[in-house]
Design an enzyme around this catalytic site. Sequence first.
Site, mmCIF file in Angstrom:
data_model
loop_
_atom_site.group_PDB
_atom_site.id
_atom_site.type_symbol
_atom_site.label_atom_id
_atom_site.label_comp_id
_atom_site.label_asym_id
_atom_site.label_seq_id
_atom_site.Cartn_x
_atom_site.Cartn_y
_atom_site.Cartn_z
ATOM 1 N N GLN A 134 6.084 4.652 -2.707
ATOM 2 C CA GLN A 134 6.848 3.603 -2.017
ATOM 3 C C GLN A 134 8.302 4.047 -1.858
ATOM 4 O OE1 GLN A 134 5.570 0.727 -0.617
ATOM 5 N NE2 GLN A 134 7.608 0.510 0.248
ATOM 6 N N ASP A 178 0.476 8.207 4.060
ATOM 7 C CA ASP A 178 1.623 7.639 4.780
ATOM 8 C C ASP A 178 2.035 8.542 5.949
ATOM 9 O OD1 ASP A 178 2.549 5.136 4.174
ATOM 10 O OD2 ASP A 178 3.766 5.770 2.467
ATOM 11 N N LYS A 229 0.068 -4.276 -0.347
ATOM 12 C CA LYS A 229 -0.812 -3.142 -0.051
ATOM 13 C C LYS A 229 -1.966 -3.082 -1.048
ATOM 14 C CE LYS A 229 2.975 -0.606 2.100
ATOM 15 N NZ LYS A 229 4.089 0.348 1.906
#
Length: 296
Positions: free
Chosen positions: A97, A120, A53
């Site tokens: 994450q 997200d 990412k």
Amino acid sequence: MTARLLDGKAVAQQMRAELAAEVAALRGRGVVPGLGVLLVGDNPASRVYVTAKERACGDLGLYSSEVRLPASASRDQILDAVGAFNRDERIHGILVQLPLPDASMEPHVLEAMNPAKDVDGFHPVNVGKAVLGLPAFLPCTPHGILQLLRRSGISIAGAHVVVIGRSRIVGRPLATLLSQKGEGGNATVTLCHTATRDLAAHTRRADIVIAAAGRPDTVRADMIREGAVVVDVGMNRVPDPSAPRGYRLIGDVAFDEVREKAAWITPVPGGVGPMTITMLLFNTVAAARGGPSGSP
Ligand code: NAP
């Protein structure tokens, strides 16, 4: 019939080229989209995802800043790191994450995030807005799948879509978006899980099957009808001594046999994965622009 490949790599490249033009325009106005990444612990798969990412951010000219905390980090330490990203004006999007080493902390950590930086799409405010069909940061994997289908010319409206898996990050939001009234939705959706009585009876009636079970061979050729579209979200590591890392990635679909029956199929890797990262970039650029736009 041999299926055509739903080429996530190519579609992701096309979308990243579009984003590059937007990033250039933002930079011209003195705005550099920035992503704050928080990695807790040393889960090898998480490290691989975070590295990919951050590399994608760099390639697109985004700013990224990473905070790493040990697996032993307390809830307060993690919340402090999220708070610092919330206050940092260079950071437009925050990526925590998952999974966290202590999964019970996840709801608190997600709720601590400024929803306007939740690229997200996991904050309850964004989840709620997405369910209501309001502008929201959409979760990256479901949104990436919708983009992949649409940009490959596959019509969702009116189709019967069977989604296998009901997780918070893939299956459930996917079913919500697909069934939404309006552009990008209008599908008839069946959501399957481990308590589904006869999975094959559902998948055989589907125009589109989306497998997100996290289990190899969940979808076999005798479970789909001729000419179906098959999207494989699964990423399962299987030991392979001949592979550089000692394992290779396979999906949830028995690719070799299903491709002989389907009209379209995603490869693993190179299908859904590149789209997921691209939608994170998409959301980060949108956050820098001032917030999410309308429907998928
Ligand atoms: P998850 O949280 O483990 O959820 C799996 C879901 O599948 C659950 O709802 C489970 O049902 C259901 N399921 C499992 N086996 C099944 C079966 N035999 N029949 C019907 N339903 C079954 O997994 P996830 O986070 O959604 O991820 C799913 C897969 O996608 C994993 O392989 C993951 O690595 C991959 N993934 C890929 C990407 C990407 O970018 N390519 C992104 C995210 C995830 P219950 O609810 O009843 O347990």
